[in-house]
Write a protein that holds these residues in place. Structure first.
Motif, mmCIF file in Angstrom:
data_model
loop_
_atom_site.group_PDB
_atom_site.id
_atom_site.type_symbol
_atom_site.label_atom_id
_atom_site.label_comp_id
_atom_site.label_asym_id
_atom_site.label_seq_id
_atom_site.Cartn_x
_atom_site.Cartn_y
_atom_site.Cartn_z
ATOM 1 N N ASP A 21 -44.722 -43.600 -29.305
ATOM 2 C CA ASP A 21 -46.176 -43.659 -29.175
ATOM 3 C C ASP A 21 -46.688 -43.799 -27.745
ATOM 4 N N TYR A 22 -45.816 -44.122 -26.790
ATOM 5 C CA TYR A 22 -46.272 -44.406 -25.429
ATOM 6 C C TYR A 22 -45.415 -43.708 -24.384
ATOM 7 N N PHE A 23 -46.038 -43.403 -23.236
ATOM 8 C CA PHE A 23 -45.305 -43.024 -22.033
ATOM 9 C C PHE A 23 -44.978 -44.332 -21.320
ATOM 10 N N GLY A 106 -56.520 -47.213 -20.711
ATOM 11 C CA GLY A 106 -55.397 -46.483 -21.281
ATOM 12 C C GLY A 106 -54.050 -47.162 -21.183
ATOM 13 N N TYR A 107 -53.940 -48.268 -20.471
ATOM 14 C CA TYR A 107 -52.652 -48.938 -20.335
ATOM 15 C C TYR A 107 -52.513 -50.055 -21.362
ATOM 16 N N ALA A 108 -51.294 -50.222 -21.838
ATOM 17 C CA ALA A 108 -50.980 -51.290 -22.785
ATOM 18 C C ALA A 108 -49.646 -51.903 -22.387
ATOM 19 N N CYS A 109 -49.386 -53.067 -22.903
ATOM 20 C CA CYS A 109 -48.127 -53.748 -22.634
ATOM 21 C C CYS A 109 -47.413 -53.922 -23.979
ATOM 22 N N VAL A 110 -46.233 -53.314 -24.116
ATOM 23 C CA VAL A 110 -45.516 -53.330 -25.388
ATOM 24 C C VAL A 110 -44.105 -53.885 -25.201
ATOM 25 N N LEU A 127 -44.977 -51.541 -19.323
ATOM 26 C CA LEU A 127 -46.340 -51.118 -19.084
ATOM 27 C C LEU A 127 -46.390 -49.664 -19.530
ATOM 28 N N ALA A 128 -47.238 -49.359 -20.490
ATOM 29 C CA ALA A 128 -47.195 -48.042 -21.114
ATOM 30 C C ALA A 128 -48.584 -47.444 -21.244
ATOM 31 N N LYS A 129 -48.602 -46.131 -21.327
ATOM 32 C CA LYS A 129 -49.845 -45.392 -21.521
ATOM 33 C C LYS A 129 -49.732 -44.643 -22.838
ATOM 34 N N GLY A 130 -50.749 -44.722 -23.667
ATOM 35 C CA GLY A 130 -50.702 -44.121 -24.995
ATOM 36 C C GLY A 130 -50.576 -42.610 -24.966
ATOM 37 N N LYS A 131 -49.797 -42.081 -25.906
ATOM 38 C CA LYS A 131 -49.639 -40.635 -26.035
ATOM 39 C C LYS A 131 -50.687 -40.093 -26.993
ATOM 40 N N LYS A 132 -51.124 -38.894 -26.719
ATOM 41 C CA LYS A 132 -51.980 -38.171 -27.655
ATOM 42 C C LYS A 132 -51.073 -37.473 -28.666
#
Length: 160
Positions: A21-23, A106-110, A127-132
């Protein structure tokens, strides 16, 4: 039937959904504040990181949504909450980077994985950026084509 990949000996749990789900931009290693029954359960491999994330508030990082199943043989005088929030131990510089980046759009922490490092349990967070949706499809196509190439290389090597 497909072969199951073995986890490395120190790995307790992986969050494969986060990789889908994330880059992943940047990875960090964090310690965890755990209770005794949680450590026993993690030794038995009873943990899930699916849908877990890191909440940053009041200058601290907290692991939310991680599920550690209590053992039946663990302490009976403690009421075990499998999905309680657990504090992550990071230094101030790392926390500053995370706070600054998460406030950007657009950044999230997973949480990516739980693993053993010597005698301590560590959590790899990213530290991740959500994928479309189209990004997810593109990644899947690349993975399938790589798999086909590997399969062709293997069969070509056997023909020689």
């Amino acid at each position: 039937m497909a072969k199951q990949k073995k986890q490395s000996p120190g790995t307790i749990a992986l969050n494969k959904k986060a990789l889908h789900d994330y880059f992943i931009e940047q990875k960090f290693e964090a310690g965890l504040v755990l209770a005794g029954w949680e450590v026993k359960s993690l030794r038995a491999g009873k943990a899930q990181l699916v849908d877990s994330y890191v909440l940053l508030k009041d200058g601290e990082a907290w692991l939310m949504g991680a599920h550690i199943t209590p053992l039946t043989s663990a302490s009976t005088h403690v009421i075990a909450d499998p999905t309680r929030t657990r504090k992550l131990l990071l230094n101030k510089r790392e926390l500053g980077k995370l706070f600054g980046a998460v406030q950007q759009k657009g950044y999230a922490c997973v949480a990516l994985s739980l693993y053993w490092k010597k005698h301590m349990i560590k959590c790899e967070i990213a530290l991740a950026k959500g994928k479309k949706e189209f990004d997810k499809r593109h990644t899947e196509k690349e993975r399938d084509s790589d798999r086909e190439i590997q399969r062709a290389m293997r069969t070509k090597g056997k023909d020689d």
